[in-house]
Structures are given as structure tokens and as C-alpha cells.
Design a protein around this motif. Sequence first.
Motif, PDB file in Angstrom:
ATOM      1  N   LYS A   1      54.621  42.826  47.708  1.00  0.00           N
ATOM      2  CA  LYS A   1      55.287  43.144  49.109  1.00  0.00           C
ATOM      3  C   LYS A   1      54.419  44.422  49.905  1.00  0.00           C
ATOM      4  N   ALA A   2      54.119  45.479  49.087  1.00  0.00           N
ATOM      5  CA  ALA A   2      53.639  46.478  49.745  1.00  0.00           C
ATOM      6  C   ALA A   2      52.165  45.925  50.130  1.00  0.00           C
ATOM      7  N   ALA A   3      51.413  45.116  48.998  1.00  0.00           N
ATOM      8  CA  ALA A   3      49.948  44.960  49.582  1.00  0.00           C
ATOM      9  C   ALA A   3      50.065  44.001  50.805  1.00  0.00           C
ATOM     10  N   ALA A   4      51.119  43.134  50.897  1.00  0.00           N
ATOM     11  CA  ALA A   4      51.214  42.120  52.033  1.00  0.00           C
ATOM     12  C   ALA A   4      51.575  42.851  53.246  1.00  0.00           C
ATOM     13  N   GLY A   5      52.203  43.987  53.262  1.00  0.00           N
ATOM     14  CA  GLY A   5      52.983  44.793  54.272  1.00  0.00           C
ATOM     15  C   GLY A   5      54.137  44.069  54.744  1.00  0.00           C
TER      16      GLY A   5
ATOM     17  N   GLY B   1      48.308  31.058  49.883  1.00  0.00           N
ATOM     18  CA  GLY B   1      47.274  30.314  49.996  1.00  0.00           C
ATOM     19  C   GLY B   1      47.012  29.154  49.147  1.00  0.00           C
ATOM     20  N   GLY B   2      47.948  28.878  48.078  1.00  0.00           N
ATOM     21  CA  GLY B   2      48.038  27.561  47.336  1.00  0.00           C
ATOM     22  C   GLY B   2      47.490  28.021  46.066  1.00  0.00           C
ATOM     23  N   GLY B   3      47.024  29.233  45.542  1.00  0.00           N
ATOM     24  CA  GLY B   3      46.436  29.580  44.485  1.00  0.00           C
ATOM     25  C   GLY B   3      47.667  29.925  43.299  1.00  0.00           C
ATOM     26  N   ASN B   4      47.377  29.613  42.143  1.00  0.00           N
ATOM     27  CA  ASN B   4      48.254  30.003  41.101  1.00  0.00           C
ATOM     28  C   ASN B   4      47.990  31.375  40.611  1.00  0.00           C
ATOM     29  N   VAL B   5      49.181  32.277  40.764  1.00  0.00           N
ATOM     30  CA  VAL B   5      49.351  33.344  40.248  1.00  0.00           C
ATOM     31  C   VAL B   5      50.435  33.501  39.102  1.00  0.00           C
TER      32      VAL B   5
ATOM     33  N   ALA C   1      43.604  51.018  37.605  1.00  0.00           N
ATOM     34  CA  ALA C   1      43.857  51.599  38.879  1.00  0.00           C
ATOM     35  C   ALA C   1      42.723  51.316  40.131  1.00  0.00           C
ATOM     36  N   ARG C   2      42.633  50.093  40.063  1.00  0.00           N
ATOM     37  CA  ARG C   2      41.590  49.397  41.055  1.00  0.00           C
ATOM     38  C   ARG C   2      42.091  49.127  42.508  1.00  0.00           C
ATOM     39  N   GLY C   3      43.553  49.238  42.777  1.00  0.00           N
ATOM     40  CA  GLY C   3      44.104  48.770  44.123  1.00  0.00           C
ATOM     41  C   GLY C   3      45.063  47.631  43.516  1.00  0.00           C
ATOM     42  N   ILE C   4      45.828  47.221  44.576  1.00  0.00           N
ATOM     43  CA  ILE C   4      46.935  46.561  44.397  1.00  0.00           C
ATOM     44  C   ILE C   4      46.405  44.892  44.687  1.00  0.00           C
ATOM     45  N   ALA C   5      46.521  43.724  43.764  1.00  0.00           N
ATOM     46  CA  ALA C   5      46.167  42.868  44.003  1.00  0.00           C
ATOM     47  C   ALA C   5      47.023  41.993  45.050  1.00  0.00           C
ATOM     48  N   ARG C   6      46.412  41.301  45.794  1.00  0.00           N
ATOM     49  CA  ARG C   6      46.740  40.571  47.196  1.00  0.00           C
ATOM     50  C   ARG C   6      47.382  39.477  46.722  1.00  0.00           C
ATOM     51  N   VAL C   7      48.365  39.504  45.788  1.00  0.00           N
ATOM     52  CA  VAL C   7      49.123  38.343  45.178  1.00  0.00           C
ATOM     53  C   VAL C   7      49.785  37.474  46.293  1.00  0.00           C
ATOM     54  N   ALA C   8      50.605  38.111  47.132  1.00  0.00           N
ATOM     55  CA  ALA C   8      51.130  37.299  48.053  1.00  0.00           C
ATOM     56  C   ALA C   8      50.168  36.425  48.920  1.00  0.00           C
ATOM     57  N   ALA C   9      49.106  36.797  49.367  1.00  0.00           N
ATOM     58  CA  ALA C   9      47.939  35.900  50.001  1.00  0.00           C
ATOM     59  C   ALA C   9      47.524  34.825  49.180  1.00  0.00           C
ATOM     60  N   ARG C  10      47.319  35.231  47.774  1.00  0.00           N
ATOM     61  CA  ARG C  10      46.678  34.323  46.866  1.00  0.00           C
ATOM     62  C   ARG C  10      47.891  33.169  46.762  1.00  0.00           C
TER      63      ARG C  10
ATOM     64  N   ALA D   1      47.296  36.692  36.489  1.00  0.00           N
ATOM     65  CA  ALA D   1      46.614  35.900  35.878  1.00  0.00           C
ATOM     66  C   ALA D   1      45.104  35.763  36.615  1.00  0.00           C
ATOM     67  N   ARG D   2      45.114  36.489  37.776  1.00  0.00           N
ATOM     68  CA  ARG D   2      43.641  36.345  38.312  1.00  0.00           C
ATOM     69  C   ARG D   2      42.984  37.486  38.547  1.00  0.00           C
ATOM     70  N   ARG D   3      43.487  38.636  37.887  1.00  0.00           N
ATOM     71  CA  ARG D   3      42.837  40.051  38.096  1.00  0.00           C
ATOM     72  C   ARG D   3      42.341  40.317  36.779  1.00  0.00           C
ATOM     73  N   GLY D   4      41.161  41.304  37.112  1.00  0.00           N
ATOM     74  CA  GLY D   4      40.835  42.125  35.849  1.00  0.00           C
ATOM     75  C   GLY D   4      39.662  41.444  34.822  1.00  0.00           C
ATOM     76  N   GLY D   5      39.691  41.925  33.913  1.00  0.00           N
ATOM     77  CA  GLY D   5      38.650  41.545  32.837  1.00  0.00           C
ATOM     78  C   GLY D   5      39.124  40.980  31.551  1.00  0.00           C
ATOM     79  N   GLY D   6      38.293  40.987  30.424  1.00  0.00           N
ATOM     80  CA  GLY D   6      38.986  40.589  29.192  1.00  0.00           C
ATOM     81  C   GLY D   6      38.373  39.158  28.805  1.00  0.00           C
ATOM     82  N   ARG D   7      38.558  38.800  27.712  1.00  0.00           N
ATOM     83  CA  ARG D   7      38.264  37.484  27.342  1.00  0.00           C
ATOM     84  C   ARG D   7      39.358  36.520  27.469  1.00  0.00           C
ATOM     85  N   PRO D   8      39.512  35.538  28.127  1.00  0.00           N
ATOM     86  CA  PRO D   8      40.228  34.500  28.075  1.00  0.00           C
ATOM     87  C   PRO D   8      40.509  33.995  26.750  1.00  0.00           C
ATOM     88  N   PRO D   9      41.683  33.364  26.531  1.00  0.00           N
ATOM     89  CA  PRO D   9      41.979  32.631  25.196  1.00  0.00           C
ATOM     90  C   PRO D   9      41.477  31.276  25.020  1.00  0.00           C
TER      91      PRO D   9
END
Length: 190
Positions: free
Chosen positions: A81-85, A50-54, A38-47, A2-10
Motif C-alpha cells: 500500500k505504501a509503495a503504491a500510495g 499488471g497480471g504478474g504472479n507475486v 534494504a533496497r527499497g520497497i517492491a512495487r508488488v501492487a503494480a506487478r 517471489a519476484r525480488r532478490g537473489g539466491g538460487r531457486p529450488p
Amino acid sequence: MARRGGGRPPGGGRARLRALGVERWGGGGPATAARLRARGIARVAARAEGGGNVGVGTDGAASNNRLDMLAELRLAALLGKAAAGRADALPAHEVLAMGTLRAARALGLEARIGSIVPGKDADLAAVDLSALELQPVYDPVSHLVYAAGRQAVTHVWVRGTPCVVAGELRTVDVAALRARAAAWGARLAR
């Protein structure tokens, strides 16, 4: 995610989403992000830590092909897991929340969907974890995230209406839908 990429939100644009706590709208799940952007892996765990909603979701057939929410949860967990190591990043219960209440929150719909409580839409899915390849089941939530896929979904109710019963669609004329999809496929191939 929900926090990555483009497009129009509803329904409401980027300012509304920022007011809801959504940093950027993402038009698809991790499979779409990997396959098309193919822009890499989102750092979802960190987000998330850190209290962010994913939120995790699936995209349309044109950009995802599988339309398998359980596969999206699995991929989100493994890539996170891979992005967070760290193998302990994004535990299964956290990832399931990303596909339910947190996804609803990312869309601004948490008052209506995303959890099973009185007053919310009765959107439910029954998953059969009895198949041999899913044995043994020690933690059903972990199995939903890491082992089960759409083939294990036996029943689906949307707003309390049974839409899938014993693995069969009940609210759609499957033959007509298949013919329509074939027609569009032929049209797009031209």
C-alpha cells in the motif's frame, strides 16, 4: 516476495522459473528484504495488478528471526500500500492468495499445494480468532492478514499429518531441537 532478490531457486534454475512465469527468484519475504537487503520497497501492487504472479513467503531464522507467515502477509500488504500510495492497493483477500496459491505457483508447485482441493496435499492451519485483542471479527481474511499472528495458530497439518496440536509441536523433539539450536548458536558466536 517471489519476484525480488537473489539466491538460487529450488530445483531447476532461472530458465525454468521464467518458463513458469517467475521474473526473478526471491529468497525471502518482505521482512528479510527490508532487514538484509534494504533496497527499497517492491512495487508488488503494480506487478499484481499488471497480471504478474507475486508470492509471499518467510525465510529461515538466520535472516528473518520470526518465521511468522501471518506477519509476512501483514508486512507485504502494508508495504504494498505504501509503495503504491493507495490504501486500496492489495486488499486482504489478494494478499492471502499471495501467501497460498500464488506462492505455490511462484515455486512451480500449484498442482500440489496452495489451495484446498481434492488431490492436493492437505497442508492446513487452524487459526483461533477468538482472543480479545482480535475482536470484533468482521472479515476473517482481513483479520488473518492484518491482526492475527503465529500465536493464534492452534493446529497445523502437513500432508494430512497433524504437526501442531493445541499449539504444541507433535512431530519434533522440542528439547532436542532447542539443544541443537543452542549448540549452533554457540558455534556461530565464536
